[in-house]
Design an enzyme around this catalytic site. Structure first.
Site, PDB file in Angstrom:
ATOM      1  N   HIS A 193       0.721   5.957  -1.211  1.00  0.00           N
ATOM      2  CA  HIS A 193      -0.295   5.918  -0.160  1.00  0.00           C
ATOM      3  C   HIS A 193      -0.404   4.517   0.426  1.00  0.00           C
ATOM      4  CE1 HIS A 193      -2.570   4.689  -3.743  1.00  0.00           C
ATOM      5  NE2 HIS A 193      -3.646   4.415  -3.047  1.00  0.00           N
ATOM      6  N   GLU A 240       0.050   0.621  -7.429  1.00  0.00           N
ATOM      7  CA  GLU A 240      -0.810   1.059  -8.532  1.00  0.00           C
ATOM      8  C   GLU A 240      -0.022   1.774  -9.626  1.00  0.00           C
ATOM      9  OE1 GLU A 240      -5.048   1.791  -6.133  1.00  0.00           O
ATOM     10  OE2 GLU A 240      -3.846   3.499  -6.779  1.00  0.00           O
TER      11      GLU A 240
END
Length: 284
Positions: A193, A240
């Protein structure tokens, strides 16, 4: 002795927490996301740990640009939900395990990993959304939780290799704790994302699923992936995923044991503007 019995991997999309809190989980948009966790909720009930070591990243709530620890271990007895700008989520207070957390700190620091020890902090959606996905909306979380915050917000961030090796050290620390505890380690965040810039809204299904494949079958090689590949292929927030490597590095096969059992795997897009990935691996 304490032992790590399983690792859980999941996205921690903030909009998922909002959907849960506002009773929107059965709406057509959200229903496919939450159905992917129906199995996981039942699995956790049947395999409830004593402690979850939960790897996540803080989103400028407990920490700010004034102070950015690379690895921060929560050693407190409890952690309140953070106010991220619209009030704290209506979820239970997280109950910690100071004894195990302190033991892990001592062991991991002696293994040459520099940790920041945090005796008081709030925990944001990075930690509470995974708990909600796996536990639902209980009056109290079903076990104790040790928060472990990783800086993946402000560069420089730790390498995948460093995170993977840290997972090894955490496993060693847990197994040297002189109490019979069932411990799970959760890696959260991702998948692909990007929240800003010309590529805002980027989702890369092919890359995400290849990451899941490699996380299962060749995690050590995956840990050597450079940062630029995460950013190029998975977007600016795709970094992440290095936090998943901490959980994977703590599994038995990395220390010479048998391969993990793939208990559940799920992938869905979109949830907000993010790809949702989820995996449960059990040590035999």
């Amino acid at each position: 002795m304490a032992r790590i019995t399983a690792s859980v991997y999941t996205s921690h999309v903030p909009a998922i927490g909002v959907a849960i809190d506002q009773g929107k989980t059965a709406e057509p948009y959200w229903q496919p996301v939450f159905q992917g966790y129906d199995f996981s909720k039942q699995w956790l009930k049947e395999n409830r740990p004593d402690v979850i070591f939960l790897v996540y990243n803080d989103h400028a709530t407990a920490f700010s640009l004034d102070m950015i620890p690379t690895f921060a271990l929560g050693t407190a007895a409890q952690f309140a939900p953070a106010d991220e700008g619209w009030g704290p989520r209506p979820v239970p207070t997280v109950i910690g395990h100071p004894e195990l957390a302190s033991h892990i700190a001592h062991s991991v620091i002696q293994d040459d990993f520099d940790l920041t020890l945090v005796n008081r902090m709030t925990v944001d959606h990075g930690l509470t959304v995974p708990l909600s996905l796996m536990c639902g909306q209980p009056e109290a979380w079903p076990c104790r939780v040790i928060p472990f915050a990783v800086n993946v917000v402000q560069y420089p961030v730790p390498s995948g290799r460093r995170c993977f090796e840290l997972g090894r050290a955490i496993r060693k620390a847990v197994e040297s704790f002189d109490e019979d505890l069932n411990v799970q380690i959760w890696g959260t965040g991702g998948m692909s994302h990007q929240l800003q810039g010309a590529r805002a809204g980027l989702i890369n299904r092919e890359w995400d699923n290849e990451f899941l494949d490699r996380l299962i079958s060749e995690p050590e090689a995956l840990s050597k992936l450079p940062h630029v590949d995460y950013v190029r292929e998975a977007g600016s927030e795709g970094i992440e995923l290095v936090m998943w490597l901490i959980a994977r590095g703590a599994m038995a096969d990395i220390a010479g044991g048998p391969p993990p059992k793939v208990t559940h795997r799920f992938y869905h897009v979109p949830a907000s503007n993010t790809a949702v990935g989820h995996l449960i691996l059990e040590n035999p």
